[in-house]
Design a protein around this motif. Sequence first.
Motif, mmCIF file in Angstrom:
data_model
loop_
_atom_site.group_PDB
_atom_site.id
_atom_site.type_symbol
_atom_site.label_atom_id
_atom_site.label_comp_id
_atom_site.label_asym_id
_atom_site.label_seq_id
_atom_site.Cartn_x
_atom_site.Cartn_y
_atom_site.Cartn_z
ATOM 1 N N THR A 41 0.828 -1.207 0.000
ATOM 2 C CA THR A 41 0.000 0.000 0.000
ATOM 3 C C THR A 41 0.861 1.255 0.000
ATOM 4 O OG1 THR A 41 -1.740 -1.166 1.216
ATOM 5 C CG2 THR A 41 -1.799 1.239 1.257
ATOM 6 N N LEU A 42 1.916 1.229 0.799
ATOM 7 C CA LEU A 42 2.815 2.380 0.871
ATOM 8 C C LEU A 42 3.517 2.612 -0.472
ATOM 9 C CD1 LEU A 42 3.997 4.549 2.698
ATOM 10 C CD2 LEU A 42 5.768 2.927 3.376
ATOM 11 N N ASP A 43 3.932 1.537 -1.137
ATOM 12 C CA ASP A 43 4.564 1.667 -2.458
ATOM 13 C C ASP A 43 3.614 2.345 -3.443
ATOM 14 O OD1 ASP A 43 6.939 0.525 -1.703
ATOM 15 O OD2 ASP A 43 6.415 -1.494 -2.376
ATOM 16 N N GLU A 44 2.344 1.960 -3.414
ATOM 17 C CA GLU A 44 1.382 2.533 -4.351
ATOM 18 C C GLU A 44 1.095 4.002 -4.020
ATOM 19 O OE1 GLU A 44 -2.047 0.057 -4.938
ATOM 20 O OE2 GLU A 44 -0.819 -1.170 -6.286
ATOM 21 N N ILE A 45 1.165 4.335 -2.745
ATOM 22 C CA ILE A 45 0.996 5.755 -2.375
ATOM 23 C C ILE A 45 2.173 6.567 -2.884
ATOM 24 C CG2 ILE A 45 1.001 7.357 -0.424
ATOM 25 C CD1 ILE A 45 -0.608 5.313 1.150
ATOM 26 N N GLN A 46 3.378 6.052 -2.677
ATOM 27 C CA GLN A 46 4.581 6.800 -3.049
ATOM 28 C C GLN A 46 4.752 6.891 -4.568
ATOM 29 O OE1 GLN A 46 7.632 4.716 -0.813
ATOM 30 N NE2 GLN A 46 7.258 5.945 1.019
ATOM 31 N N ARG A 47 4.288 5.875 -5.297
ATOM 32 C CA ARG A 47 4.373 5.926 -6.761
ATOM 33 C C ARG A 47 3.245 6.760 -7.362
ATOM 34 N NH1 ARG A 47 5.370 0.163 -6.551
ATOM 35 N NH2 ARG A 47 3.199 -0.143 -7.175
ATOM 36 N N GLY A 48 2.248 7.084 -6.577
ATOM 37 C CA GLY A 48 1.107 7.845 -7.081
ATOM 38 C C GLY A 48 0.027 6.992 -7.700
ATOM 39 N N THR A 49 0.204 5.657 -7.675
ATOM 40 C CA THR A 49 -0.774 4.758 -8.277
ATOM 41 C C THR A 49 -2.118 4.843 -7.572
ATOM 42 O OG1 THR A 49 1.035 3.240 -8.787
ATOM 43 C CG2 THR A 49 -1.202 2.373 -8.970
ATOM 44 N N LEU A 50 -2.079 4.874 -6.255
ATOM 45 C CA LEU A 50 -3.315 4.912 -5.483
ATOM 46 C C LEU A 50 -4.083 6.203 -5.738
ATOM 47 C CD1 LEU A 50 -4.756 3.034 -3.506
ATOM 48 C CD2 LEU A 50 -3.693 4.278 -1.633
ATOM 49 N N ASP A 51 -3.359 7.305 -5.867
ATOM 50 C CA ASP A 51 -4.015 8.583 -6.126
ATOM 51 C C ASP A 51 -4.687 8.590 -7.504
ATOM 52 O OD1 ASP A 51 -3.091 9.348 -3.695
ATOM 53 O OD2 ASP A 51 -1.557 10.711 -4.428
ATOM 54 N N ARG A 52 -4.053 7.929 -8.478
ATOM 55 C CA ARG A 52 -4.661 7.866 -9.812
ATOM 56 C C ARG A 52 -5.944 7.035 -9.782
ATOM 57 N NH1 ARG A 52 0.834 7.666 -11.415
ATOM 58 N NH2 ARG A 52 0.825 5.386 -11.620
ATOM 59 N N PHE A 53 -5.977 5.990 -8.961
ATOM 60 C CA PHE A 53 -7.192 5.190 -8.839
ATOM 61 C C PHE A 53 -8.336 6.002 -8.227
ATOM 62 C CE2 PHE A 53 -4.744 1.111 -9.207
ATOM 63 C CZ PHE A 53 -5.508 0.576 -10.238
ATOM 64 N N LEU A 54 -7.986 7.005 -7.430
ATOM 65 C CA LEU A 54 -9.022 7.833 -6.808
ATOM 66 C C LEU A 54 -9.792 8.658 -7.832
ATOM 67 C CD1 LEU A 54 -7.172 9.128 -3.611
ATOM 68 C CD2 LEU A 54 -8.919 7.352 -3.758
#
Length: 258
Positions: free
Chosen positions: A82-95
Motif C-alpha cells: 500500500t505504501l509503495d502505491e501511495i509513493q508511486r502515485g498509483t493509489l491517487d490515480r485510482f481515486l
Amino acid sequence: MSTAVSQTWYMTQRQLMVFVRQPAFAVITLIQPVIWLFLFGSLFRHVVELGGFGTTSYLDYLVPGVVVMSALSSNMWAGMTTLDEIQRGTLDRFLTTPVSRAALMNGNVVNNGLVTALQSVVIVLLGLLGGADYPGGIAGVAVLVLASVLLGTVFGAFSNALGMLVRERESIIGINTFLLLPLTFLSSAFMAPSQMPSWIRHVADFNPLNWAMVAGRSALSENPDWGAVLVRGGALLGLAVVAVWLSIRTFRSYQRSV
C-alpha cells in the motif's frame, strides 16, 4: 453488491499478476517455513516426551504452528505494498476512477488471502513429506488453512491501515519487528500449553495467533473439539471483519487528505 465484488476481483487480479510474475519470491517465502519444520523440528523432536502435546511426533505438533506463523509474517507486510502505491502515485490515480474505495483496499486483502492459502497448503504437503500425520484428514487441513487465511486477513488489513497512517517504511518495519516475535512466543507455536509458564498461557488465550493454532491443531487431531474450533474461528472472523472495516475507514481518511 455485484459491482463491488467484480471490482474487488479486478483489483485482486492486478495484485496476483505481480505474484505470478515473481515466482522466485514464492520460493523464497518458503525457506523460513522449511527451516522451522525440518531444522527446528529435528532439533527439538524429543521435546514431546515432556507430555501434553497430544502426539508422539513433534513434527505433527509443529506443522500447524508453522502454517499460522507463516500467514502472520507474510501478511504483516501488506502495508508495504500500500505504501509503495501511495509513493508511486498509483493509489491517487485510482481515486480519479469510479472504482469502489472498498475494492481498492479489499483487493489487496483478498490477494493476500489467496497467497496465504496456497502457502499453507504447500507447508502442509512439506510436513506430509517429512513424515507428519494428519488424523483429521482433508477437513482438518481445510480448517487449518481457513484459520491461517483469517489470521492473515486480520494482520493484512491492519497493516494496510498502518501503511496509510504512518506512510513511512521505517515505521512499518519497526512495528512489525516489534510484534512478530512476541506474538509467536506468547503462543503455543513451539510448546504445549501445559509446559508453558502460567502467565504465558494466560496471555496466549488472548493472542489471535494462538486462536488459529488451537483451531487448526484441534481440527487435525483424531478427536477434534469442534466447539473450540468454532469459538476460536468465530473470534478470528469477527476480528477480521473489524480489521477490514478499519482499513476501509482509514483509506477514506487518506482520501480526504489528498
